[in-house]
Motif scaffolding. Structure first.
Motif, PDB file in Angstrom:
ATOM      1  N   LYS A  89      38.833  53.974  37.212  1.00 43.11           N
ATOM      2  CA  LYS A  89      38.717  55.068  38.160  1.00 43.11           C
ATOM      3  C   LYS A  89      38.977  54.538  39.553  1.00 43.11           C
ATOM      4  CE  LYS A  89      35.882  58.843  36.721  1.00 43.11           C
ATOM      5  NZ  LYS A  89      34.586  59.413  36.545  1.00 43.11           N
ATOM      6  N   PHE A 135      38.816  55.001  43.795  1.00 40.13           N
ATOM      7  CA  PHE A 135      38.155  55.687  44.904  1.00 40.13           C
ATOM      8  C   PHE A 135      38.825  55.306  46.219  1.00 40.13           C
ATOM      9  CE2 PHE A 135      34.916  55.189  41.641  1.00 40.13           C
ATOM     10  CZ  PHE A 135      34.321  56.444  41.619  1.00 40.13           C
ATOM     11  N   ARG A 175      28.073  49.040  48.336  1.00 33.90           N
ATOM     12  CA  ARG A 175      27.233  48.577  47.239  1.00 33.90           C
ATOM     13  C   ARG A 175      26.081  47.704  47.721  1.00 33.90           C
ATOM     14  NH1 ARG A 175      28.087  44.524  42.816  1.00 33.90           N
ATOM     15  NH2 ARG A 175      29.874  43.777  43.989  1.00 33.90           N
ATOM     16  N   SER A 230      29.241  51.037  34.449  1.00 29.15           N
ATOM     17  CA  SER A 230      28.666  52.390  34.528  1.00 29.15           C
ATOM     18  C   SER A 230      29.788  53.421  34.390  1.00 29.15           C
ATOM     19  CB  SER A 230      27.916  52.588  35.842  1.00 29.15           C
ATOM     20  OG  SER A 230      28.838  52.739  36.903  1.00 29.15           O
ATOM     21  N   PHE A 270      31.745  51.653  47.909  1.00 30.17           N
ATOM     22  CA  PHE A 270      32.127  51.079  49.204  1.00 30.17           C
ATOM     23  C   PHE A 270      30.953  50.461  49.963  1.00 30.17           C
ATOM     24  CE2 PHE A 270      35.590  54.024  48.276  1.00 30.17           C
ATOM     25  CZ  PHE A 270      36.665  53.177  48.458  1.00 30.17           C
ATOM     26  N   ASP A 312      32.903  47.523  36.480  1.00 29.57           N
ATOM     27  CA  ASP A 312      31.659  48.275  36.544  1.00 29.57           C
ATOM     28  C   ASP A 312      31.472  49.033  35.229  1.00 29.57           C
ATOM     29  OD1 ASP A 312      29.592  50.063  37.074  1.00 29.57           O
ATOM     30  OD2 ASP A 312      30.100  50.193  39.202  1.00 29.57           O
ATOM     31  N   GLU A 315      37.756  50.832  40.051  1.00 32.92           N
ATOM     32  CA  GLU A 315      36.642  50.463  39.180  1.00 32.92           C
ATOM     33  C   GLU A 315      37.195  50.336  37.756  1.00 32.92           C
ATOM     34  OE1 GLU A 315      33.026  53.147  38.005  1.00 32.92           O
ATOM     35  OE2 GLU A 315      33.236  53.155  40.175  1.00 32.92           O
ATOM     36  N   ARG A 364      36.924  46.288  40.940  1.00 37.97           N
ATOM     37  CA  ARG A 364      35.522  46.020  40.626  1.00 37.97           C
ATOM     38  C   ARG A 364      35.319  46.318  39.154  1.00 37.97           C
ATOM     39  NH1 ARG A 364      35.849  44.175  44.596  1.00 37.97           N
ATOM     40  NH2 ARG A 364      34.971  44.545  46.639  1.00 37.97           N
ATOM     41  N   LEU A 382      39.191  51.270  46.220  1.00 41.02           N
ATOM     42  CA  LEU A 382      38.617  50.396  45.200  1.00 41.02           C
ATOM     43  C   LEU A 382      38.984  50.934  43.828  1.00 41.02           C
ATOM     44  CD1 LEU A 382      34.944  49.702  46.348  1.00 41.02           C
ATOM     45  CD2 LEU A 382      36.763  48.027  46.112  1.00 41.02           C
ATOM     46  N   CYS A 436      28.601  44.733  37.248  1.00 43.65           N
ATOM     47  CA  CYS A 436      29.024  45.491  38.421  1.00 43.65           C
ATOM     48  C   CYS A 436      29.367  44.476  39.490  1.00 43.65           C
ATOM     49  CB  CYS A 436      27.861  46.390  38.845  1.00 43.65           C
ATOM     50  SG  CYS A 436      28.116  47.246  40.381  1.00 43.65           S
ATOM     51  N   GLY A 437      30.652  44.196  39.652  1.00 37.16           N
ATOM     52  CA  GLY A 437      31.034  43.210  40.659  1.00 37.16           C
ATOM     53  C   GLY A 437      32.512  42.923  40.620  1.00 37.16           C
ATOM     54  N   SER A 473      31.284  57.407  44.900  1.00 41.71           N
ATOM     55  CA  SER A 473      32.295  56.781  45.749  1.00 41.71           C
ATOM     56  C   SER A 473      31.615  55.930  46.829  1.00 41.71           C
ATOM     57  CB  SER A 473      33.172  57.860  46.379  1.00 41.71           C
ATOM     58  OG  SER A 473      34.122  57.284  47.225  1.00 41.71           O
TER      59      SER A 473
END
Lengths: 210, 309
Positions: free
Chosen positions: B263, B265, A194, B249, A192, B247, B142, B245, B140, B202-203, A188
């Motif tokens: 997911k 957050f 990164r 991963s 936030f 991502d 993902e 985002r 956020l 990732c962005g 997490s």
């Protein structure tokens, strides 16, 4: 206000070397070197706060978000499988996870193997993959004593130089995983923060490549 | 009027807000019993996060279980003939908490969509984003696509155990471990570079949209990339991507999810509070032909957020 990244460092010799790496990577916190018993050190200018925790607890601090990032041994990550990102191998504290036994030990596959270890999950997985029936004895320290006193046939433990084993007339049967210190991040927090965490990772990567 | 927000806990208040949101978007509430026949979980144990289930014998001798999961029950009770369906639920599930050996009652709110078209994907992702906004403005979402990731790994020759290892390394953003898997499996430089490039995805949606084409290397990956880009572009057009985002991963439970996976957050909560995706494989296994997507919001972690604020 700049967000400060919380960094959990493993207390001890390795932790001091890890801190030096952070310092060289551009994230110094001079107060950490002052002789005192404080556990938390902050440098707001570069946006980091370090704290010392027991090495085996680093992963818990990071997984539960008390620290945004941290440095933990691969042994701990394999044993507790925390849900964290593993961003970088710091190439420090290198050693192996190994099976060791009394000199001249011959494995008799006809019977259950008794294994003494601090790393019950790692040992279980290692033998499970071989289809070997094992009896795991979980110990918290002085693992080398177990085969000497007949508590176990073999031990699964970290081996760096092998000196302790030798002094106790034990020898390595098999080295099966490379261990070293890894930079880990809370999933997490990473989302936030990164940019900042990537900056730290890149700084450390540059130092480890040297 | 009484101030309900004062009386209710963060979890209860959030649950109410989410239920109102889903009802306003045309989702029907799906109510169910606390128990389910144990057979359902035995047959589908690959889809459960943990195999432990609380069981008991009913008075007629049948082995019953306290629900560890809601989605399986909803699928079981659905019928293809009923056509597209949009439901939401508000239920307790019983699971073993990680790192402990004790069961925990977890309050879950979630939505499931059966039989929708491509537009359902955007709609569900937008709804996930709105759900996060109801929880906290600092959030956020993902987003990832298992079809693209899995396709790239297979196209590069990583299958079986090697594919699982690659998934695990990707899930940890562990470039070094992923490189080691490629090396062990003897991948050439070009293929290795492509596999390792997955970690780099990732962005923001804007940043990633242009990068995705390089993963279209065969028929399967091309179709997955085209679908994923279409979904992202539609979300972009709808103006809901500010807190999204992309991502890669995020690999989640690959037994459960197949295409889109996401997911959510919120700042101050160390674990994800929302998880979901497309689960067409699970539908197929349960002999349904409809496509499906859904997500769950985990309310038990939100108390932490309240402490931080």
């Amino acid at each position: 206000m700049k967000k400060i990244i919380n960094v959990a460092l493993p207390k001890g010799r390795l932790g001091e070397k890890v801190y030096d790496l952070f310092e060289r990577a551009g994230f110094p916190c001079p107060s950490i070197k002052e002789p005192n018993r404080k556990l938390v050190f902050e440098n707001a200018e570069v946006g980091v706060r370090y704290f010392w925790v027991k090495p085996s607890d680093v992963a818990i601090y990071v997984e539960r978000g008390a620290a945004d990032i941290g440095v933990a041994g691969k042994d701990i990550l394999l044993e507790y499988t925390p849900d964290v990102y593993e961003l970088l191998d710091l190439q420090m504290g290198k050693c192996w996870m190994a099976v060791a036994a009394k000199a001249g030990f011959q494995d008799d596959r006809n019977r259950t193997l008794t294994v003494a270890t601090k790393f019950a999950n790692i040992a279980k997985q290692h033998y499970f993959a071989q289809g070997r029936d094992v009896d795991i004895v979980h110990l918290n320290g002085s693992i080398e004593l177990a085969p000497i006193l007949g508590l176990s046939d073999v031990i699964v433990d970290i081996v760096e130089t092998g000196a302790t084993l030798k002094e106790n007339k034990l020898e390595v049967v098999e080295k099966f995983v490379d261990i070293s210190a890894r930079l880990i991040a809370n999933k997490s927090s990473f989302q936030f923060n990164r940019e900042k965490i990537e900056e730290i990772r890149a700084g450390l990567a540059k130092q480890t490549e040297k | 009027m009484m101030d309900f927000q004062e009386i209710l806990s963060v979890e209860e208040w959030t649950a109410l807000k989410l239920r109102a949101l889903y009802a306003s978007q045309g989702y029907r509430q799906y109510k169910m019993r606390k128990f389910e026949q144990y057979d359902l979980y035995v047959q589908n144990k690959d889809f459960l996060l943990d195999e432990s289930v609380i069981t008991f014998t009913d008075t007629d001798g049948r082995l019953m279980a306290l629900k560890p999961d809601v989605t399986l029950s909803i699928i079981k009770n659905s019928r293809d003939e009923d056509g597209p369906q949009k439901v939401y639920y508000y239920e307790n599930v019983y699971r073993v908490a990680k790192g402990t050996r004790t069961f925990k009652e977890i309050m879950q709110v979630g939505v499931e969509c059966f039989g929708g078209g491509e537009e359902t994907l955007e709609e569900t992702l937008s709804l996930a984003a709105k759900s996060l906004d109801e929880i906290s403005p600092n959030n956020l979402l993902e987003v990832s696509h298992l079809g693209v990731i899995s396709g790239v790994l297979e196209a590069c020759g990583l299958t079986g155990g090697a594919k699982q290892q690659a998934f695990a390394a990707l899930g940890e953003k562990n470039t070094q471990a992923l490189t080691a898997v490629c090396k062990k499996e003897g991948l050439d430089e070009k293929k290795s570079a492509l596999v390792i490039a997955l970690v780099g995805v990732c962005g923001s949606v804007e940043e990633v949209l242009g990068e995705l084409d390089k993963f279209a290397v065969d028929e399967k990956t091309t179709s997955a990339v085209v679908r994923f880009k279409a979904t992202l572009s539609a979300l972009q057009k709808a103006g809901v991507t500010a807190k999204m985002r992309v991502d890669f991963s995020l690999v989640g439970n690959t037994n459960y999810y197949s295409g889109l996976s996401f997911k959510g957050f919120v700042e101050g909560v160390p674990t994800s509070v929302l998880a979901g995706g497309e689960y067409n494989n699970l539908m197929k296994k349960m002999k349904r032909n409809l496509r499906a997507i859904g997500f769950a919001v985990y309310l038990d972690g939100l108390g932490k957020m309240a402490e931080e604020v």
